[in-house]
Design a protein around this motif. Structure first.
Motif, short mmCIF file in Angstrom:
data_model
loop_
_atom_site.label_atom_id
_atom_site.label_comp_id
_atom_site.label_asym_id
_atom_site.label_seq_id
_atom_site.Cartn_x
_atom_site.Cartn_y
_atom_site.Cartn_z
N GLN A 199 -15.78 14.48 -21.15
CA GLN A 199 -14.34 14.24 -21.12
C GLN A 199 -13.73 14.37 -22.51
N VAL A 200 -14.45 13.90 -23.52
CA VAL A 200 -13.97 14.03 -24.90
C VAL A 200 -13.94 15.49 -25.31
N ILE A 201 -15.03 16.21 -25.07
CA ILE A 201 -15.11 17.61 -25.47
C ILE A 201 -14.07 18.44 -24.75
N GLY A 202 -13.79 18.11 -23.51
CA GLY A 202 -12.83 18.89 -22.74
C GLY A 202 -11.40 18.80 -23.24
N ASN A 203 -11.11 17.87 -24.14
CA ASN A 203 -9.76 17.72 -24.65
C ASN A 203 -9.54 18.46 -25.97
N PHE A 205 -14.49 25.38 -33.54
CA PHE A 205 -15.10 26.07 -34.66
C PHE A 205 -16.59 25.74 -34.64
N MET A 206 -17.42 26.77 -34.49
CA MET A 206 -18.86 26.57 -34.39
C MET A 206 -19.54 27.17 -35.61
N LEU A 207 -19.96 26.30 -36.55
CA LEU A 207 -20.76 26.75 -37.67
C LEU A 207 -22.23 26.75 -37.24
N ARG A 208 -23.12 26.92 -38.19
CA ARG A 208 -24.54 26.94 -37.83
C ARG A 208 -24.94 25.59 -37.23
N VAL A 209 -25.60 25.62 -36.10
CA VAL A 209 -26.11 24.42 -35.45
C VAL A 209 -27.59 24.62 -35.17
N ARG A 210 -28.29 23.52 -34.99
CA ARG A 210 -29.73 23.59 -34.73
C ARG A 210 -30.07 23.20 -33.30
N THR A 226 -29.65 24.00 -29.33
CA THR A 226 -29.26 25.08 -28.43
C THR A 226 -28.15 24.64 -27.48
N ILE A 227 -28.20 23.40 -27.02
CA ILE A 227 -27.17 22.93 -26.10
C ILE A 227 -25.80 22.97 -26.77
N THR A 228 -25.77 22.63 -28.04
CA THR A 228 -24.50 22.68 -28.77
C THR A 228 -24.00 24.11 -28.88
N ALA A 229 -24.90 25.05 -29.19
CA ALA A 229 -24.50 26.45 -29.29
C ALA A 229 -24.00 26.98 -27.95
N GLU A 230 -24.59 26.51 -26.87
CA GLU A 230 -24.17 26.98 -25.55
C GLU A 230 -22.79 26.49 -25.17
N LEU A 231 -22.30 25.45 -25.83
CA LEU A 231 -20.91 25.04 -25.59
C LEU A 231 -19.96 26.19 -25.87
N LEU A 232 -20.31 27.04 -26.83
CA LEU A 232 -19.49 28.21 -27.14
C LEU A 232 -19.90 29.41 -26.31
N THR A 233 -21.18 29.72 -26.28
CA THR A 233 -21.63 30.97 -25.66
C THR A 233 -21.40 31.01 -24.16
N GLN A 234 -21.49 29.86 -23.48
CA GLN A 234 -21.32 29.85 -22.03
C GLN A 234 -19.86 30.01 -21.61
N GLN A 235 -18.94 29.90 -22.56
CA GLN A 235 -17.53 30.10 -22.23
C GLN A 235 -17.10 31.56 -22.41
N PRO A 287 -26.88 32.17 -28.13
CA PRO A 287 -27.06 30.96 -28.95
C PRO A 287 -27.84 31.22 -30.24
N ALA A 288 -28.76 32.19 -30.21
CA ALA A 288 -29.53 32.50 -31.42
C ALA A 288 -28.63 33.00 -32.54
N HIS A 289 -27.54 33.67 -32.20
CA HIS A 289 -26.63 34.14 -33.24
C HIS A 289 -25.93 32.97 -33.92
N VAL A 290 -25.61 31.94 -33.16
CA VAL A 290 -24.97 30.75 -33.75
C VAL A 290 -25.96 30.03 -34.67
N VAL A 291 -27.22 29.98 -34.25
CA VAL A 291 -28.24 29.30 -35.06
C VAL A 291 -28.47 30.03 -36.38
N ASN A 292 -28.26 31.35 -36.40
CA ASN A 292 -28.54 32.16 -37.59
C ASN A 292 -27.32 32.41 -38.46
N LEU A 293 -26.24 31.70 -38.25
CA LEU A 293 -25.04 31.90 -39.07
C LEU A 293 -25.31 31.50 -40.53
#
Length: 721
Positions: A558-562, A567-572, A574-583, A628-634
């Motif tokens: 509910q928090v994230i949906g608002n 802005f997605m910088l490098r994350v470690r 995968t679930i966090t990276a998928e917040l961007l890639t799955q959209q 997601p691997a692209h987000v991890v390698n930023l």
């Protein structure tokens, strides 16, 4: 040609340079010896111009190939001084980049193909020089001096070292044509979420946003800027002060820091409210409401509400110290309020109460009142004999009628929270003495800050005491939510002469490590705060941080949906990276393959022994826009951004360049130096043991004296008010 073909291939030799060389030679020949080509001098001049024109076109195409190959290995530097940051009244500058589409996915896939490896990987010369530098570190003098030469960071160095940002430069180098990326200010009310692991550029992005927010003027008025910094970043504090001074807002700058209460502004989290019940909500809202704790939380809410109502009726402003004092000893408040009430309602009642008190002894005191003061027992006996109704008095009466031992058990969960907020010098910050005119530290509340269009830095010193930092941060957020509700209903000028419910003032709230500051009240803040002008920019590391803090996956979603901007910088994670890639949608990319074969002839009498063929096939494949691997390698300082309803941008932030006039007062400079020395880079700082040495370390006496004389000279009158 560079790009007119069906399948774009930019990782290749710059064959256009051959044409450039031929055109250049032909032009020289036309000018120097036109007779060799059977041309007249005038026709030779025209031919030379034609060759030079065509050669220039081909050189431009070759340069595009060469630049692309260079950017794949190394991005050009992007440096910007703070004073050069563009400040627009309509847009928020983010950095430089490009809008990501199918072309960039196709180019990125090509960089992973083995035939293009030599254009993507580092050159053998670069790798050899780096290995040499490692060996020279332990070589005898003067050989280590050679390592300084090879590590010279200059374009003239053929083995120039890469910048220490890590990641894959190709993620940004696949687009040679960058543009300035900005976000319309109208989109900021949808709130912004910045995700990135430790030390990848979240603070730099925050400085970029905060700099613009402090300096921006809309319709001749500045905007409100509130920054929550749990860890205490000295560079961020310095940036805020310098920008406030540069914008002419030094008198509107407030620094609240739990680590240095002697020079911090003061703040009462429960001193201003629209409804009296908000005091209990802000305090009890920080207690656990899961399982069996829910009943104790509800009782704590009721008990704090009773105390707050009594204090307001007595003409006192609630604060943490007063509430803690009366939670520990409710008898004193009950007696004081009874005197106040009977003085107005029943002037002769007190004489009867004194008589009843004189008759009390250990034998005739009711069992459930044992341990209470005799005067409390006498007031209770008097109220049981007469019919008097007062909601506040009845609430206090119900509290004192509990058995003392039982009462201490049911408030046991409330006392630790109050102890966190009222221990040591922190109590002077969170429970300020409004009557002390000799204290130069200003007192502020959120409505006052918003009306003054002020700039506030909140340092919570979480590395020293994470428990207190989280409690104070929660209290401030809860108070801010209440103020947002008041502004939404009545406007910021409610109660002032000529007040009107006109346009809302933009309130820019920047919350670093916001997951450690929020509670259940954060959800309505991002859900409905936009109507009051709240523009929240939240910074955290992973989605799991939010879920772990709230303790509920549905509420975390509910928090994230608002948050409309991401802005997605490098994350470690995968679930966090998928917040961007799955959209993001899937796209069709082209792939080429060479097919060859040979077939023997079946006619033994024919003149053909076999037939062969070779084919170039172009096929399409459906792939995700980014993985997601692209987000991890930023690399550090780079991010993917989902802006304006789902447009994907690839951006990079400018590196900071030092400004010549970045000067701070001696007091804040000393504070920043202490913060910088003791700053600890920890991914999960809230799980650390803190720095005990800081809890007893004090600032120099001369620093405190200078600060009292200089830093709060402009705001002392406001504090006394």
């Amino acid at each position: 040609m560079a790009q007119p073909h069906s399948v774009e291939v930019l990782l290749r030799p710059a064959v256009e340079l051959y044409t450039v060389a031929v055109c250049l030679g032909a032009a020289v020949l036309c000018l120097a010896a036109p007779w060799s080509l059977a041309l007249s001098p005038l026709v030779g001049l025209a031919g030379a111009l034609a060759f030079l024109t065509f050669g220039t076109i081909r050189f431009y195409e070759a340069w595009a190939i060469l630049r692309y190959r260079r950017n794949i290995r190394r991005m050009p530097r992007y440096v910007m001084a703070s004073r050069d940051v563009p400040v627009s009244q309509h847009r928020l500058f983010v950095g430089r980049g490009f809008r990501w589409d199918q072309r960039h996915t196709h180019r990125l896939m090509q960089t992973y193909r083995p035939e293009f490896r030599r254009y993507v990987e580092l050159t053998p010369l670069y790798r050899s020089v780096r290995r040499l530098e490692e060996r020279l570190e332990f070589a005898p003098r003067p050989l280590p001096l050679l390592a300084r030469v090879t590590a010279w960071d200059n374009p003239l160095n053929p083995a120039r070292p890469l910048p220490p940002v890590g990641g894959l430069p190709r993620l940004h180098g696949i687009e040679p044509h960058e543009v300035d990326v900005s976000l319309p200010l109208g989109e900021r009310v949808g709130h912004t979420l910045v995700l990135g692991t430790t030390r990848v550029g979240k603070t730099r992005l925050a400085e970029l946003f905060i700099t613009q927010d402090i300096r921006r003027r809309v319709n001749g008025e500045h905007e409100v800027v509130i920054v929550f910094d749990p860890k205490g970043d000295a560079d961020l504090l310095k940036r805020m002060y310098v920008e406030a001074q540069r914008a002419g807002r030094a008198g509107e700058f407030y620094c609240f820091h739990l680590g240095w209460p002697d020079i911090s502004a003061r703040y009462n989290a429960v001193g201003r409210f629209g409804r009296i019940s908000e005091v209990a909500t802000r305090i009890a809202g920080q207690l656990s409401g899961e399982g069996n704790s829910a009943a104790f939380r509800e009782f704590a809410w009721r008990f704090v509400n009773i105390i707050a109502r009594a204090l307001v009726e007595l003409g006192r402003r609630p604060d943490y110290l007063l509430i803690q004092r009366h939670v520990v000893n409710i008898d004193a408040l009950f007696i004081e309020y009874a005197q106040h009430f009977f003085a107005k309602a029943e002037p002769k009642a007190w004489e009867v109460i004194v008589q009843l008190e004189g008759r009390l002894n250990d034998k005739n005191i009711p069992r459930h009142m044992i341990g209470r003061e005799k005067r409390v027992v006498a007031i209770e006996q008097y109220l049981s004999q007469v019919r008097i109704y007062d909601p506040v008095l009845d609430g206090l009466r119900s509290a004192v009628r509990y058995d003392r031992t039982y009462f201490d058990k049911i408030v046991a969960s409330l006392l630790p929270l109050l102890e966190k907020l009222t221990t040591g010098k922190i109590a002077q910050l969170l429970a300020p003495n409004y009557a002390d005119l000799d204290d130069p530290r200003p007192i502020f509340d959120w409505l006052q800050i918003i009306r003054k269009r002020a700039v506030v830095y909140v340092g919570l010193d979480a590395l020293s005491d994470a428990e207190v930092a989280a409690a104070v941060g929660n209290s401030m957020f809860s108070d801010l939510v209440s103020v947002a509700g008041h502004i939404y209903k009545f406007g910021i000028d409610d109660g002032l002469p000529g007040a009107s419910t006109g346009a809302k003032v933009p309130i820019n709230v920047h919350a670093d490590e916001f997951n450690e500051l929020m509670g259940d009240e954060f959800i309505p803040m991002v859900n409905k705060g936009g109507g009051a002008g709240m523009q929240v920019t939240a910074y955290t590391q992973t989605l799991s941080d939010i879920e772990a803090r709230i303790g509920n996956r549905a509420k975390a979603g509910q928090v994230i949906g608002n948050f409309n901007n991401l802005f997605m910088l490098r994350v470690r994670e995968t679930i966090t990276a998928e917040l961007l890639t799955q959209q993001l949608p899937k796209v069709e990319v082209y792939t080429t393959s060479i097919v060859s074969g040979a077939t023997d002839t079946s006619d033994p009498q024919g003149h053909t022994a076999f037939t062969s063929n070779t084919q170039d096939r172009i096929t399409t494949t459906s792939v995700p826009l980014i993985e997601p691997a692209h987000v991890v390698n930023l690399p550090k300082g780079q991010a993917f951004a989902l802006l304006e309803g789902g447009n994907l941008w690839k951006i990079r932030m400018p590196l900071p360049a030092p400004d010549a006039d970045e000067a701070m007062p001696k007091d804040l400079q000393e504070l920043a130096d202490y913060m910088r020395q003791h700053y600890v880079d920890a991914g999960d700082w809230w799980e650390s043991q803190g720095l005990p040495a800081l809890q007893h370390e004090a600032l120099p006496a001369d620093l405190l004296d200078d600060f009292k004389q200089m830093a709060f000279a402009d705001t002392a009158e406001d504090g006394r008010a």
